[in-house]
Design a protein around this motif. Structure first.
Motif, PDB file in Angstrom:
ATOM      1  N   ASN A  90     -15.624  48.021  -0.505  1.00 10.79           N
ATOM      2  CA  ASN A  90     -14.950  47.497  -1.688  1.00 10.79           C
ATOM      3  C   ASN A  90     -13.599  48.162  -1.903  1.00 10.79           C
ATOM      4  O   ASN A  90     -12.664  47.547  -2.392  1.00 10.79           O
ATOM      5  CB  ASN A  90     -15.830  47.711  -2.917  1.00 10.79           C
ATOM      6  CG  ASN A  90     -17.145  46.965  -2.805  1.00 10.79           C
ATOM      7  OD1 ASN A  90     -17.285  46.122  -1.940  1.00 10.79           O
ATOM      8  ND2 ASN A  90     -18.087  47.272  -3.684  1.00 10.79           N
ATOM      9  N   ALA A 189     -19.005  41.632  -2.978  1.00 10.21           N
ATOM     10  CA  ALA A 189     -17.876  42.164  -3.739  1.00 10.21           C
ATOM     11  C   ALA A 189     -16.785  42.750  -2.872  1.00 10.21           C
ATOM     12  O   ALA A 189     -15.903  43.441  -3.378  1.00 10.21           O
ATOM     13  CB  ALA A 189     -18.378  43.236  -4.715  1.00 10.21           C
ATOM     14  N   GLU A 193     -14.891  38.570  -0.031  1.00  5.30           N
ATOM     15  CA  GLU A 193     -15.858  37.848  -0.844  1.00  5.30           C
ATOM     16  C   GLU A 193     -15.329  37.599  -2.254  1.00  5.30           C
ATOM     17  O   GLU A 193     -15.609  36.552  -2.861  1.00  5.30           O
ATOM     18  CB  GLU A 193     -17.173  38.631  -0.870  1.00  5.30           C
ATOM     19  CG  GLU A 193     -17.867  38.624   0.488  1.00  5.30           C
ATOM     20  CD  GLU A 193     -18.924  39.703   0.641  1.00  5.30           C
ATOM     21  OE1 GLU A 193     -19.977  39.411   1.208  1.00  5.30           O
ATOM     22  OE2 GLU A 193     -18.672  40.837   0.182  1.00  5.30           O
ATOM     23  N   THR A 194     -14.548  38.521  -2.769  1.00  9.82           N
ATOM     24  CA  THR A 194     -13.923  38.316  -4.082  1.00  9.82           C
ATOM     25  C   THR A 194     -12.969  37.130  -4.044  1.00  9.82           C
ATOM     26  O   THR A 194     -12.908  36.317  -4.974  1.00  9.82           O
ATOM     27  CB  THR A 194     -13.172  39.595  -4.515  1.00  9.82           C
ATOM     28  OG1 THR A 194     -14.106  40.685  -4.590  1.00  9.82           O
ATOM     29  CG2 THR A 194     -12.510  39.400  -5.860  1.00  9.82           C
ATOM     30  N   MET A 197     -15.061  33.995  -4.123  1.00  9.76           N
ATOM     31  CA  MET A 197     -15.629  33.751  -5.442  1.00  9.76           C
ATOM     32  C   MET A 197     -14.613  33.023  -6.324  1.00  9.76           C
ATOM     33  O   MET A 197     -14.942  32.050  -7.020  1.00  9.76           O
ATOM     34  CB  MET A 197     -16.044  35.076  -6.089  1.00  9.76           C
ATOM     35  CG  MET A 197     -16.542  34.939  -7.524  1.00  9.76           C
ATOM     36  SD  MET A 197     -17.985  33.875  -7.654  1.00  9.76           S
ATOM     37  CE  MET A 197     -19.229  34.969  -6.971  1.00  9.76           C
ATOM     38  N   ASP A 198     -13.373  33.487  -6.274  1.00 10.58           N
ATOM     39  CA  ASP A 198     -12.336  32.829  -7.065  1.00 10.58           C
ATOM     40  C   ASP A 198     -12.106  31.396  -6.597  1.00 10.58           C
ATOM     41  O   ASP A 198     -11.891  30.486  -7.416  1.00 10.58           O
ATOM     42  CB  ASP A 198     -11.032  33.626  -6.985  1.00 10.58           C
ATOM     43  CG  ASP A 198     -11.149  35.000  -7.633  1.00 10.58           C
ATOM     44  OD1 ASP A 198     -12.054  35.168  -8.495  1.00 10.58           O
ATOM     45  OD2 ASP A 198     -10.352  35.892  -7.278  1.00 10.58           O
ATOM     46  N   TRP A 215     -22.896  33.607 -11.930  1.00 12.71           N
ATOM     47  CA  TRP A 215     -22.156  34.318 -10.884  1.00 12.71           C
ATOM     48  C   TRP A 215     -22.745  35.723 -10.723  1.00 12.71           C
ATOM     49  O   TRP A 215     -22.819  36.472 -11.679  1.00 12.71           O
ATOM     50  CB  TRP A 215     -20.668  34.398 -11.240  1.00 12.71           C
ATOM     51  CG  TRP A 215     -20.096  33.066 -11.600  1.00 12.71           C
ATOM     52  CD1 TRP A 215     -19.873  32.581 -12.852  1.00 12.71           C
ATOM     53  CD2 TRP A 215     -19.713  32.037 -10.699  1.00 12.71           C
ATOM     54  NE1 TRP A 215     -19.369  31.314 -12.810  1.00 12.71           N
ATOM     55  CE2 TRP A 215     -19.248  30.934 -11.492  1.00 12.71           C
ATOM     56  CE3 TRP A 215     -19.696  31.907  -9.309  1.00 12.71           C
ATOM     57  CZ2 TRP A 215     -18.787  29.754 -10.918  1.00 12.71           C
ATOM     58  CZ3 TRP A 215     -19.227  30.717  -8.751  1.00 12.71           C
ATOM     59  CH2 TRP A 215     -18.788  29.655  -9.557  1.00 12.71           C
ATOM     60  N   SER A 217     -21.600  38.066  -8.432  1.00 10.08           N
ATOM     61  CA  SER A 217     -20.704  38.920  -7.644  1.00 10.08           C
ATOM     62  C   SER A 217     -20.536  40.316  -8.227  1.00 10.08           C
ATOM     63  O   SER A 217     -20.158  41.253  -7.510  1.00 10.08           O
ATOM     64  CB  SER A 217     -19.330  38.257  -7.512  1.00 10.08           C
ATOM     65  OG  SER A 217     -18.783  38.008  -8.797  1.00 10.08           O
ATOM     66  N   ASP A 218     -20.809  40.476  -9.538  1.00 11.55           N
ATOM     67  CA  ASP A 218     -20.601  41.792 -10.160  1.00 11.55           C
ATOM     68  C   ASP A 218     -21.902  42.583 -10.280  1.00 11.55           C
ATOM     69  O   ASP A 218     -21.971  43.567 -11.018  1.00 11.55           O
ATOM     70  CB  ASP A 218     -19.975  41.624 -11.541  1.00 11.55           C
ATOM     71  CG  ASP A 218     -20.835  40.756 -12.455  1.00 11.55           C
ATOM     72  OD1 ASP A 218     -21.756  40.082 -11.932  1.00 11.55           O
ATOM     73  OD2 ASP A 218     -20.577  40.747 -13.668  1.00 11.55           O
ATOM     74  N   ALA A 246     -21.901  44.773  -5.259  1.00 10.58           N
ATOM     75  CA  ALA A 246     -21.064  45.447  -6.259  1.00 10.58           C
ATOM     76  C   ALA A 246     -21.315  46.942  -6.319  1.00 10.58           C
ATOM     77  O   ALA A 246     -20.478  47.704  -6.817  1.00 10.58           O
ATOM     78  CB  ALA A 246     -21.308  44.819  -7.635  1.00 10.58           C
TER      79      ALA A 246
END
Length: 632
Positions: A90, A189, A193-194, A197-198, A215, A217-218, A246
């Motif tokens: 990350n 995360a 991958e972030t 996600m967007d 979601w 992702s967090d 995450a």
């Protein structure tokens, strides 16, 4: 810096060191060694992974690409692989140490082509192209079209991209499960991958009135598992990527997906074929085969000399939808709810229910085949018996040929035995005289006894060599050192050469020549050729009387060359010298060279005859060299 960042950086450093260590094992120095061994136009292929070798979905694409590339390549390949370890964290650390390492590793020995797997690897090679591989062609593959930096593409690049159609993937969920109200999206995360996600959130805005989205992702993956086990009715799970959660935990392979599948109370969908077959329901997906075929096609064309800028591909769309029959049954999904043209995989109906008449037909065919197989097995047994008898006849013929050759060596054997036996007799008589003396010199007697022991061992060695040539044994393959085998055969023939006033010389190879073979039969070949060479010189009464034997290495083969100063072989006879019963000797049977050639071919070798420009004949035996294992 966050606590997670502090924890992830030492891990990144450790993994980076591990990657460097593995890369050393495939250094250009080893590649040069491989090229020398293969003896062909070696092509060096560098594969750069985005996350690592075992991270799905990229790992499955890589396996397919490597297998297809090795199958199609007309050249020997040296495939080297490296992983961009920083992409899996990350809070990735600096890339400079890895860049410097690659630069030093490939300095002066650039790969012939670079294959980047995934978006992080593509961006890495584009970013550091000038420092690492300024002239190497690149194939950027398994990368979504939105993640390609078009401004940095050059005429030396080929792009094999895909297009993710998330709207199509989610509409497929609604088509298969029309009552679906909520979709929980599982995405990791990492920076990649972030980004996705967007993108998913942006693309799915048209469906917000029809579906609610959760979601994940967090969340840590452990928390995701807890929530996936208690989802409300009419909910589906969408599996995107889970390389790093995450909490900074790295997830390789499909272990995380299998854990999710084991606890989830809702069906799981994905658009990636590498996750299909055991955990996901299915739907429209990217095809591994299509991507691999285009990647390999591009690589072969580039390695063959085609300009990369001339190779263009449209982004690869989703293939026709496929579904896992087992998941359809688990979640009570009717096949009538599937889109037209769908393919159902892993169907498990009972054999009798689906193929009753086929089973009856197969049973009848099996009965017929049983009779045919019985006949074939009987014929096979007869053939095996015939082959065994043929091998036995050949062994007996070769054994008889060895007896004939040993007859030529009688003088040599007698000479080698007479010398040690005469010395033993003389030493024994001397010892007896000394022992009769009033005060015998015991030290001198001990020396005489040592001489007797030495001569006895010498005589025993002569008899051992003779027995090894004469013994009747089945074909026995073992590791041999060819120089020693040839030297022992020459020792048997040396006295014959002396008796005929022929100079017999031997020049061994400067390196060891390890082969696999039957030592008795290999010596038989050498003795036959040496005796034939001496016969050619004696029969023609040549003034220059020499037989030279040499061993050497030629590529991946060991050669035995036996040359003589005889009259050579008549031009009309060169093509027939190895034929059975062909002979130029008045009393010859014409089987010696035929047997010798058969023995060589049984050792996967070749034998050839030719005339030397200066006169005389040259026989060359080539046998494959066994690769020696080196210690780690």
């Amino acid at each position: 810096m966050s606590t997670d960042s502090v924890r992830s950086w030492p891990a990144a450093a450790a993994l980076l060191c591990l990657g460097l260590f593995v890369a050393v094992c495939m250094s250009p120095g080893r590649a040069n060694a491989v090229e020398r061994q293969l003896g062909g136009e070696l092509k060096r292929v560098l594969i750069l992974h985005s996350f690592g070798r075992e991270f799905r979905p990229w790992s499955e694409y890589t396996r397919s690409i490597k297998a297809e590339l090795e199958r199609q390549s007309p050249w020997p390949l040296d495939v080297q692989e490296h992983a961009l370890l920083t992409a899996r964290f990350n809070s990735p650390g600096p890339e400079a140490p890895f860049v410097d390492y690659l630069a030093s590793l490939y300095q002066g020995a650039f790969p012939d082509i670079v294959l980047s797997i995934g978006a992080p690897a593509a961006r890495f090679v584009q970013r550091y192209r000038s420092k690492l591989f300024p002239d190497a062609p690149m194939v950027l593959t398994v990368v979504e079209q939105r993640l390609i930096n078009r401004s940095d593409l050059t005429d030396n690049d080929v792009v094999v991209s895909v297009r993710n159609d998330f709207v199509a993937a989610f509409r497929n969920i609604l088509h298969v499960l029309p009552k679906t109200k909520t979709v929980a999206v599982v995405v990791g995360a990492s920076p990649l991958e972030t980004f996705w996600m967007d993108e998913v959130k942006r693309e799915l805005k048209p469906l917000e009135g029809r579906l609610d989205f959760i979601w994940y992702s967090d969340l840590s993956f452990e928390e995701i598992l807890k929530r996936a086990a208690v989802l409300p009715p009419h909910t589906a799970l969408f599996w995107g990527l889970m390389s790093v959660d995450a909490a900074g935990i790295v997830h390789e392979g499909d272990i995380a997906l299998r854990r999710l599948h084991a606890v989830a109370n809702a069906p799981i969908f994905s658009y990636q074929e590498p996750f299909f077959g055991g955990s996901t329901v299915g739907g429209p997906m990217h095809s591994i085969n299509e991507t691999s075929e285009k990647t390999v096609n591009a690589a072969i064309r580039v390695l063959g000399g085609e300009k990369p800028s001339n190779i263009k591909y449209e982004p690869i769309e989703f293939a026709a939808p496929r579904y896992d029959w087992r998941e359809l049954q688990r979640w009570s999904i009717s096949e009538s709810d599937l889109p037209p043209g769908s393919e159902i995989m892993f169907r498990e109906p009972t054999l009798w229910q689906s193929y009753r008449w086929q089973v009856l037909l197969i049973a009848a065919i099996i009965l017929v085949q049983a009779g045919l197989i019985s006949g074939l097995l009987h014929e096979r047994q007869r053939r095996q018996v015939a082959e065994v008898e043929s091998r036995q006849r050949f062994a007996e013929l070769a054994h008889a040929n060895r007896y004939s050759a040993v007859g030529e060596l009688t003088t040599s054997i007698a000479h080698e035995l007479n010398q040690p036996l005469g010395s033993i007799l003389t030493n024994t008589e001397t010892a007896e005289l000394m022992l009769k003396a009033a005060s015998p010199d015991l030290d001198e007697v001990r020396q005489i006894l040592a001489d007797i022991r030495r001569d006895d061992q010498r005589a025993s060695e002569v008899i051992r060599r003779l027995r090894s040539v004469l013994k009747k044994t089945p074909f026995e393959i073992r590791n041999l050192e060819l120089n020693d085998t040839v030297r022992e055969a020459i020792g048997l023939a040396a006295a014959v050469a002396d008796g005929r006033r022929i100079a017999l010389s031997y020049v061994p190879a400067v390196t060891e020549l390890p082969i696999k073979g039957d030592p008795v039969q290999v010596q038989q070949v050498i003795l036959n050729l040496i005796i034939n060479a001496m016969d050619a010189i004696s029969d023609a009464d040549m003034k220059k009387r020499e037989v030279s034997v040499a061993t050497l290495r030629a590529g991946n083969q060991a050669e035995i060359r036996i040359a003589d100063t005889g009259p050579g072989i008549a031009a009309d006879d060169l093509a027939n010298v190895f034929n059975p019963f062909f002979t130029t000797k008045p009393e010859g049977m014409g089987i010696g060279l035929a047997i010798a050639k058969t023995i060589v071919e049984a050792h996967y070798g070749t034998m050839a005859a030719e005339n030397l420009p200066a006169g005389g004949a040259l026989f060359t035996v080539r046998l494959p060299i066994v690769r020696q294992r080196t210690g780690s």
